[in-house]
Design an enzyme around this catalytic site. Structure first.
Site, PDB file in Angstrom:
ATOM      1  N   GLU A 329       0.846  -1.198   0.000  1.00 24.99           N
ATOM      2  CA  GLU A 329       0.000   0.000   0.000  1.00 24.99           C
ATOM      3  C   GLU A 329       0.878   1.243   0.000  1.00 24.99           C
ATOM      4  O   GLU A 329       1.770   1.381   0.859  1.00 24.99           O
ATOM      5  CB  GLU A 329      -0.892   0.037   1.248  1.00 24.99           C
ATOM      6  CG  GLU A 329      -2.112  -0.841   1.197  1.00 24.99           C
ATOM      7  CD  GLU A 329      -3.107  -0.491   2.291  1.00 24.99           C
ATOM      8  OE1 GLU A 329      -4.288  -0.826   2.126  1.00 24.99           O
ATOM      9  OE2 GLU A 329      -2.725   0.114   3.317  1.00 24.99           O
ATOM     10  N   CYS A 330       0.653   2.139  -0.929  1.00 26.09           N
ATOM     11  CA  CYS A 330       1.309   3.444  -0.985  1.00 26.09           C
ATOM     12  C   CYS A 330       2.825   3.292  -0.910  1.00 26.09           C
ATOM     13  O   CYS A 330       3.454   2.898  -1.892  1.00 26.09           O
ATOM     14  CB  CYS A 330       0.765   4.348   0.122  1.00 26.09           C
ATOM     15  SG  CYS A 330       1.045   6.111  -0.184  1.00 26.09           S
TER      16      CYS A 330
END
Length: 446
Positions: A329-330
């Site tokens: 994520e990210c």
């Protein structure tokens, strides 16, 4: 024990909500009160400070991303085994998405939905009696949102305090605290907000100083008396949660990988999952005994050189990904790519499990709620699952690569943002942070 609660709100970000919330949390804990905290909206950093101040996890309560059943469940969990629950609002009290009433992600949604009073924090630097006009505008602005008291922040003198406090008292609002301006109480910041609690040197000393400030300048007995029992509706069915990605989860956690919501970990453990933490910055690979690896967001752009040099981590992750799912994520997604360009424009080799490259030197702010439909099975969920979450990053993709996309995105208003993220073999990732699975049949505009 079920806590009584209240909400700390303000007209805008930068009013001092977090500092004064931490001051009160630390002071109540010092007094022996069983204190808990929560944060409205998507935020990883403030809840970690809350946890340090209270000694207990701080959950996020997000009325846009979370279905009412999940919100009620989490609010009840936050209030359980506590005497007092303080919820810090994000941004301004009424700030949120353009969505259905009660589902905008605003702190005001929680005030109305949970039946909790609001203690309004006003930064009165540069004004005096005018603060009463600001406070008056909040009173009665939205049905069910009760402004029950005011905290004055950043006062310059006794005369300043008297002028602002007397004007606010005259409109019928009690002033429960008046905190002088003191630059020594400011918490250090960086590009995504405050410097993380885990990186704050002498954090406990800072919390003790903040508790002293609260004891000296805030009527803590009056604040506690303001709180009310939560009026959360009982869930009518099971709350939709992010399904566990595996039975034994390898979770990256260090200064570069720290952004994962506590409610995910809570839900996964409740489902019987084991979570094994490893530290890429210490050159640790994901444990071979795990069946899935999760790379959370964080600040890999500040540690790109160390990540590139962590050969045991990189080789271990690539070996893991040959047979088992890996999701980023990210910041985790950035590390899964080919290269990461840091703020100085220096390019660092990443793990190469996906084909994109990212840059923090060529910044572009991406911020907002996201409604995602999964285009393939992944640790977030099965193909076709709809998930609500958000993006908040300055890094941008400078080379897209040739991987198939992971999600189709819309913003909070339902505008099509196209596809995003990537997937290749067992590896998936996106800048998108997942908050909650959306219930079947619920409108994306809710």
């Amino acid at each position: 024990m079920t806590a009584r609660g209240l909400i700390i709100g303000a007209p805008r970000s930068g009013s001092g909500k977090t500092t004064l919330t931490l001051a009160m949390l630390a002071a109540f804990r010092r007094r022996g009160v069983a204190i808990r905290a929560a944060k409205s909206g998507p935020d990883y950093i403030d809840p970690a400070f809350h946890a340090a101040a209270t000694g207990a996890p701080s959950l996020n309560l997000d009325s846009w991303a979370m279905a009412p059943a999940q919100l009620a469940q989490l609010a009840g969990a936050a209030a359980r085994d506590a005497e007092l629950l303080i919820i810090e609002s994000s941004m301004g009290l009424f700030d949120g998405a353009e969505a259905a009433p009660g589902r905008q992600g605003a702190g005001a949604d929680l005030a109305a939905g949970l039946g909790l009073p609001v203690l309004l924090t006003l930064d009165v630097s540069g004004q005096s009696q005018t603060a009463a006009a600001v406070a008056r505008g909040f009173v009665g602005h939205a049905p069910g949102v009760e402004i029950a008291g005011v905290l004055l922040n950043r006062l310059a003198s006794e005369r300043h305090k008297t002028g602002a406090a007397s004007a606010i008292t005259q409109i019928g609002l009690p002033v429960l605290g008046s905190v002088p301006r003191d630059e020594r109480l400011a918490l250090p910041e960086r590009h995504l907000g405050l410097v993380q609690a885990s990186e704050h040197h002498a954090l406990q000393d800072m919390l003790e100083r903040l508790a002293d400030v609260a004891e000296a300048h805030i009527d803590l007995d009056a604040v506690a008396a303001l709180a009310r029992p939560l009026a959360a509706p009982q869930p009518t069915g099971p709350a939709p949660v992010l399904a566990p990605p595996g039975q034994r989860i390898a979770l990256a956690r260090d200064a570069a990988f720290s952004f994962i919501y506590p409610h995910h970990l809570q839900d996964w453990r409740r489902a019987g999952c084991e979570i094994d933490v490893f530290a890429p910055l210490a050159d640790e690979p994901p444990p071979e005994s795990c069946d899935v690896c999760w790379l959370p967001g964080g600040y890999p752009e500040l540690h790109a050189g160390a990540i590139a040099a962590a050969t045991r981590f990189g080789e271990g992750l690539r070996r893991f990904a040959t047979t088992r799912p890996v999701h980023g994520e990210c910041g985790g997604y950035m590390v899964l790519g080919e290269r990461l360009e840091d703020a100085q424009g220096v390019s660092h080799a990443m793990t190469g499990l996906l084909g994109h490259s990212t840059s923090f030197a060529k910044r572009k702010l991406n911020l907002g709620y996201r409604h995602a439909v999964l285009l393939a099975d992944s640790p977030i969920g099965a193909r076709g699952t709809t998930v609500r979450g958000h993006e908040f990053h300055y890094a941008r993709i400078i080379e897209a690569g040739r991987d198939a996309p992971l999600v189709a995105l819309r913003d909070a208003q339902g505008r099509d943002l196209g596809t995003a993220g990537g997937r290749r073999g067992h590896v998936t990732g996106a800048f998108f942070h997942a908050i909650a699975t959306q219930p079947d049949g619920e409108s994306q505009h809710a």
